[in-house]
Design a protein around this motif. Structure first.
Motif, mmCIF file in Angstrom:
data_model
loop_
_atom_site.group_PDB
_atom_site.id
_atom_site.type_symbol
_atom_site.label_atom_id
_atom_site.label_comp_id
_atom_site.label_asym_id
_atom_site.label_seq_id
_atom_site.Cartn_x
_atom_site.Cartn_y
_atom_site.Cartn_z
ATOM 1 N N UNK A 148 0.864 -1.178 0.000
ATOM 2 C CA UNK A 148 0.000 0.000 0.000
ATOM 3 C C UNK A 148 0.897 1.224 0.000
ATOM 4 N N UNK A 149 0.831 2.033 -1.059
ATOM 5 C CA UNK A 149 1.778 3.139 -1.251
ATOM 6 C C UNK A 149 1.529 4.252 -0.243
ATOM 7 N N UNK A 150 0.279 4.658 -0.101
ATOM 8 C CA UNK A 150 -0.047 5.707 0.853
ATOM 9 C C UNK A 150 0.155 7.117 0.332
ATOM 10 N N UNK A 151 0.883 7.294 -0.753
ATOM 11 C CA UNK A 151 1.114 8.624 -1.313
ATOM 12 C C UNK A 151 1.441 8.522 -2.799
ATOM 13 N N UNK A 152 0.598 7.825 -3.552
ATOM 14 C CA UNK A 152 0.821 7.685 -4.990
ATOM 15 C C UNK A 152 0.638 9.039 -5.655
ATOM 16 N N UNK A 153 1.625 9.464 -6.399
ATOM 17 C CA UNK A 153 1.567 10.759 -7.079
ATOM 18 C C UNK A 153 2.588 10.768 -8.201
ATOM 19 N N UNK A 154 2.474 11.754 -9.071
ATOM 20 C CA UNK A 154 3.488 11.935 -10.110
ATOM 21 C C UNK A 154 4.827 12.308 -9.494
ATOM 22 N N UNK A 155 4.797 13.069 -8.397
ATOM 23 C CA UNK A 155 6.035 13.525 -7.754
ATOM 24 C C UNK A 155 6.837 12.372 -7.169
ATOM 25 N N UNK A 156 6.153 11.314 -6.761
ATOM 26 C CA UNK A 156 6.830 10.178 -6.139
ATOM 27 C C UNK A 156 7.134 9.066 -7.138
ATOM 28 N N UNK A 157 7.135 9.433 -8.426
ATOM 29 C CA UNK A 157 7.335 8.456 -9.496
ATOM 30 C C UNK A 157 8.398 8.957 -10.468
ATOM 31 N N UNK A 158 9.197 8.042 -10.970
ATOM 32 C CA UNK A 158 10.102 8.340 -12.074
ATOM 33 C C UNK A 158 9.601 7.610 -13.311
ATOM 34 N N UNK A 159 9.754 8.242 -14.460
ATOM 35 C CA UNK A 159 9.295 7.643 -15.705
ATOM 36 C C UNK A 159 10.494 7.393 -16.609
ATOM 37 N N UNK A 160 10.465 6.260 -17.270
ATOM 38 C CA UNK A 160 11.563 5.911 -18.167
ATOM 39 C C UNK A 160 10.994 5.376 -19.468
ATOM 40 N N UNK A 161 11.578 5.806 -20.579
ATOM 41 C CA UNK A 161 11.191 5.305 -21.891
ATOM 42 C C UNK A 161 12.355 4.500 -22.435
ATOM 43 N N UNK A 162 12.056 3.264 -22.833
ATOM 44 C CA UNK A 162 13.117 2.378 -23.294
ATOM 45 C C UNK A 162 12.587 1.553 -24.456
ATOM 46 N N UNK A 163 13.158 1.783 -25.639
ATOM 47 C CA UNK A 163 12.783 1.013 -26.836
ATOM 48 C C UNK A 163 11.278 1.021 -27.064
ATOM 49 N N UNK A 173 9.125 5.490 -0.980
ATOM 50 C CA UNK A 173 8.324 4.479 -0.279
ATOM 51 C C UNK A 173 8.090 4.854 1.176
ATOM 52 N N UNK A 174 8.334 6.110 1.512
ATOM 53 C CA UNK A 174 8.319 6.562 2.909
ATOM 54 C C UNK A 174 6.997 6.271 3.611
ATOM 55 N N UNK A 175 5.885 6.402 2.885
ATOM 56 C CA UNK A 175 4.570 6.220 3.504
ATOM 57 C C UNK A 175 4.004 4.816 3.284
ATOM 58 N N UNK A 176 4.783 3.926 2.668
ATOM 59 C CA UNK A 176 4.258 2.626 2.272
ATOM 60 C C UNK A 176 4.166 1.620 3.399
ATOM 61 N N UNK A 177 3.356 0.603 3.146
ATOM 62 C CA UNK A 177 3.216 -0.534 4.064
ATOM 63 C C UNK A 177 3.143 -1.800 3.233
ATOM 64 N N UNK A 178 3.863 -2.819 3.670
ATOM 65 C CA UNK A 178 3.856 -4.099 2.962
ATOM 66 C C UNK A 178 3.099 -5.121 3.787
ATOM 67 N N UNK A 179 2.092 -5.717 3.179
ATOM 68 C CA UNK A 179 1.238 -6.688 3.862
ATOM 69 C C UNK A 179 1.122 -7.954 3.007
ATOM 70 N N UNK A 180 0.724 -9.067 3.619
ATOM 71 C CA UNK A 180 0.553 -10.283 2.809
ATOM 72 C C UNK A 180 -0.468 -10.100 1.694
#
Length: 425
Positions: A148-163, A173-180
């Protein structure tokens, strides 16, 4: 407390020791820094050179730094697109002995850009759509992994174009939580945060004159939520395909294609009930399928033809015993593609008499055979195979002499332009 570097690899501490840890990050001298575009962050972030690598250094509290470091390492183990965590540095002090904030160090993602850098020149709506599709794919993959990201945004994302592909990577991932496993409510909460954040960020771009005038920030924020829901449903619904109904796999891939996504990876697992299939989506740019088919097989085809042939190639590859993506002992995709050309593509095309092909090239002929096989299999309720397809294609399309044949010829004509109707699920 003395300076302490906790790193993922033994060589990293040696490379990192040369950086000026006794100086606040904001005041680091230029000789250590690398000029790269930075996104918006609530923390001080700098790019620096450490040995042969470029790293991102972020000042953050010790608890948050250690927690994010561990989360990023977990995401790496889960093969989720995110920046690589390299180290946490604690015990920093300035020249007067005053404590400085710890830092989290991640590897710079080559070829990636923050969204603001990409919008410096006004992007076309279609390109913005593909970037948001890439972010929807990332959010789905995170949720499938229980994150669970908790703060999904364009600012917290990098975009890459490849082929020709577009990919989004989690960078914070500062606000994230990992659950089963995530509940429906947890996913919906993440999605609502994404919708609000993205709409707000696009409004900010609009205010600065960096957004195409035809783009409505609120509509685009809502659209990513809709794309996420469509993709989540298509990827998570459980399906098992009996051997005699392999054309159902093609149906699922077609649905993903209709949603605007391609298949990055497909896995087939044999079960007592049949074959269970899972897909991994990707976002592609125009011309991607032509380039991919040319690279794998040497065939130069039109985009719609290439997409059709690649779909058949990928479905065939996962049925081979030596197909093992990521396994160094498995056959390389180029090897399997060569085998497909030799054992599947060429024999099928050779069954069509040359004098009946007219002006159509062999890629078009095979594309039409695949469309014909799809329609025959849908009607029959099972995979009819290529031999039966070729026989019926010659009789009803290339040598039409009945009312049914004339109808089939019309379908084939539509298929050649990518316009054939797809039966319902």
């Amino acid at each position: 407390m003395e300076l302490q570097i906790t790193a993922t690899s033994p060589e990293h501490p040696a490379d990192l020791l040369d950086l000026p840890w006794g100086v606040p990050l904001e005041e680091w001298p230029d000789k250590h820094l690398v000029a790269l575009p930075r996104g918006i962050s609530r923390h001080v972030v700098r790019f620096a050179r450490a040995g042969d690598e470029v790293v991102a250094v972020k000042e953050v509290g010790e608890w948050a730094a250690v927690r994010e470091y561990e989360l990023l390492r977990d995401l790496d183990r889960l093969a989720v697109p995110a920046v690589d965590a390299l180290a946490v540095v604690t015990g920093r002090r300035d020249a007067q002995g005053e404590p400085l904030e710890p830092v989290l160090i991640t590897r710079h993602l080559d070829g990636s850009l923050p969204y603001r850098s990409m919008f410096e020149t006004t992007m076309r709506p279609g390109t913005i759509n593909r970037l948001l599709d890439a972010l929807a794919v990332l959010l789905v993959r995170l949720h499938l992994s229980g994150f669970a990201w908790g703060d999904c945004s364009l600012s917290n994302t990098l975009f890459r174009r490849d082929a020709g592909e577009y990919a989004a990577y989690l960078v914070d991932a500062e606000t994230g939580q990992l659950r089963p496993r995530l509940s429906h409510g947890q996913r919906e909460y993440d999605l609502e945060i994404a919708r609000v954040n993205i709409s707000g960020e696009l409004m900010d771009l609009e205010a600065g004159g960096s957004l195409h005038p035809s783009v409505d920030p609120v509509e685009f924020g809502t659209a990513i939520a809709e794309r996420y829901c469509e993709l989540w449903h298509e990827l998570t619904r459980q399906s098992v395909y009996p051997l005699a109904k392999r054309h159902y796999i093609d149906r699922r891939i077609r649905r993903l294609n209709d949603l605007g996504f391609d298949v990055a990876e497909m896995q087939i697992q044999a079960t007592p009930e049949g074959d269970a299939v899972t897909f991994l989506p990707k976002v592609v740019d125009a011309g991607h399928h032509q380039r991919q088919l040319l690279r794998l097989t040497g065939m130069d085809a039109e985009e719609n033809q290439a997409r059709s042939l690649l779909r058949d190639l990928e479905t065939w590859m996962v049925s081979q015993d030596d197909y093992a993506p990521g396994d160094p002992l498995g056959a390389r995709p180029e090897v399997l593609a060569h085998r497909w050309v030799r054992d599947v593509f060429r024999p099928a095309v050779r069954l069509v008499p040359r004098e009946l092909r007219g002006s159509a090239d062999i890629a078009q002929i095979y594309h039409e055979l695949l469309e014909h096989r799809w329609l025959m299999s849908e009607r029959a309720g099972h995979d009819v195979g290529l031999e039966a397809t070729v026989e019926d294609y010659i009789r009803t399309v290339l040598r039409p002499g009945t009312e049914a044949g004339a109808g089939a010829a019309g379908v084939a004509s539509g298929a050649g332009t990518g316009g054939s109707p797809e039966p319902g699920a």
